[in-house]
Design an enzyme around this catalytic site. Structure first.
Site, PDB file in Angstrom:
ATOM      1  N   ASP A   1      70.653  40.776  46.092  1.00 36.34           N
ATOM      2  CA  ASP A   1      69.398  41.066  45.399  1.00 36.34           C
ATOM      3  C   ASP A   1      68.488  41.945  46.262  1.00 36.34           C
ATOM      4  O   ASP A   1      68.226  41.618  47.419  1.00 36.34           O
ATOM      5  CB  ASP A   1      68.711  39.730  45.088  1.00 36.34           C
ATOM      6  CG  ASP A   1      67.570  39.847  44.105  1.00 36.34           C
ATOM      7  OD1 ASP A   1      67.595  40.760  43.259  1.00 36.34           O
ATOM      8  OD2 ASP A   1      66.658  38.998  44.173  1.00 36.34           O
TER       9      ASP A   1
ATOM     10  N   GLY B   1      61.169  39.447  38.438  1.00 39.35           N
ATOM     11  CA  GLY B   1      59.832  38.840  38.530  1.00 39.35           C
ATOM     12  C   GLY B   1      59.514  37.899  37.401  1.00 39.35           C
ATOM     13  O   GLY B   1      58.368  37.795  36.964  1.00 39.35           O
TER      14      GLY B   1
HETATM   15  P1  13P Z   1      60.018  35.915  40.840  1.00 36.40           P
HETATM   16  O1  13P Z   1      59.829  35.331  42.214  1.00 36.40           O
HETATM   17  O2  13P Z   1      58.735  36.371  40.224  1.00 36.40           O
HETATM   18  O3  13P Z   1      60.771  34.952  39.967  1.00 36.40           O
HETATM   19  O4  13P Z   1      60.943  37.221  40.979  1.00 36.40           O
HETATM   20  C1  13P Z   1      62.340  37.046  41.232  1.00 36.40           C
HETATM   21  C2  13P Z   1      63.103  38.329  41.329  1.00 36.40           C
HETATM   22  O5  13P Z   1      62.805  39.325  40.706  1.00 36.40           O
HETATM   23  C3  13P Z   1      64.302  38.354  42.194  1.00 36.40           C
HETATM   24  O6  13P Z   1      64.888  39.604  42.251  1.00 36.40           O
HETATM   25 ZN    ZN Z   2      63.424  41.183  41.933  1.00 36.02          ZN
HETATM   26 NA    NA Z   3      56.775  36.795  38.793  1.00 37.95          NA
END
Ligand code: 13P
Ligand code: ZN
Ligand code: NA
Length: 283
Positions: free
Chosen positions: A81, A208
């Site tokens: 990621d 996110g």
């Molecule tokens: P959040 O922490 O807002 O869930 O975002 C996670 C994310 O986009 C991981 O790549």
């Molecule tokens: Zn992310």
């Molecule tokens: Na978020």
């Protein structure tokens, strides 16, 4: 065994649900995710950021995911990621990862394309899948911090050119979500999502997704999101439970005891997110 995200995202796209990608950090958080996904018969993506894989050891994550894939009758992918370094991605693909996000969204458009192409070319030789981001989310994801003024929404026309020229397998888009918690209220640009969906065929990824009302996540899935990334909403219940446990049991020192409630409260949120994604009972 460990899978790429090709088939699981295609099936999600065809059937109109999303596969959750949960950021994990260690044995207990990985177990909380795969146990819950196994119980609910949901495909699942285990995501690790660069600093998480340094912390936990990429080889440990591969091994634990392999154990999980034998234990549970569901598809499990492990995903790199927000990697910005091409050579790190190549090394982890060599180690057994079959899915990677190359995050070159901070580069110029042409440099983003060149960087992504290099990852795609390498990954596809090993049947691994590649996600890339066009546009930029603000907020904090582990060590990656993007200021609100540097947010860029995804341009739908550019998205088609980007997908065509890079050959990516999935596209991360920026439509108003941010990494971590919100300062104000989340507003998503659904019109933009509709336009992006019209112009590209690859599965679309929502980053996110923590701290967004369920209804907005569900709506974005109905408009074409096939992968939903969740990190912060799992970290909070896990650490809150630990804190509570030690307040109530200040003498506690047995990890088997103090980790249990943390895992359980994380499992509840994992289950909830699986229902929001509509990925339960798909396998
Ligand atoms: P959040 O922490 O807002 O869930 O975002 C996670 C994310 O986009 C991981 O790549
Ligand atoms: Zn992310
Ligand atoms: Na978020």
């Amino acid at each position: 065994g460990i899978l790429s995200t090709r088939e699981i995202l295609k099936k999600a796209q065809n059937e109109g649900y999303a596969v959750p990608a949960f950021n994990i950090h260690n044995l207990e958080t990985l177990q909380a995710v795969v146990e819950t996904a196994g119980e609910l018969k949901s495909p699942v993506i285990l995501a690790g950021t660069p600093s998480t894989l340094v912390y936990a050891g990429g080889d440990y994550i591969v091994s634990m995911a392999e154990v999980a894939s034998k234990k549970y009758d569901i598809p499990i992918a492990i995903h790199l990621d927000h990697y910005e370094d091409v050579s790190e991605i190549k090394n982890y693909i060599d180690l057994g990862f079959k899915s990677a996000m190359i995050d070159a969204s901070h580069l110029s458009y042409e440099d983003n394309i060149e960087t992504v192409k290099e990852v795609v070319e390498y990954a596809h030789r090993f049947d691994a899948t590649v996600e890339a981001e066009l546009g930029r989310l603000c907020g904090q994801e582990d060590d990656l911090i993007v200021d609100e003024k540097d947010t860029v929404y995804t341009n739908p026309k550019q998205a088609k050119d980007f997908v065509d020229r890079t050959g990516i397998d999935s596209l991360a888009i920026s439509i108003g979500t941010s990494h971590g918690l919100y300062k104000g209220e989340a507003k998503l640009d659904f019109d933009r999502l509709v336009e992006i969906k019209k112009s590209v065929d690859v599965p679309l990824v929502l980053h996110g997704a923590s701290d967004i009302p369920d209804e907005l996540v569900k709506k974005s899935i109905s408009l074409g999101i096939c992968k939903v990334n969740i990190a912060t909403d799992l970290k909070i219940p896990f650490s809150d439970s630990l804190k509570e446990y030690f307040i109530e049991n200040p003498q506690a020192n047995d990890p088997r005891k103090y980790m249990a409630p943390a895992k359980n409260s994380m499992k509840k949120i994992v289950a909830h997110k699986i229902y929001v994604c509509g990925s339960n009972n798909r396998y």
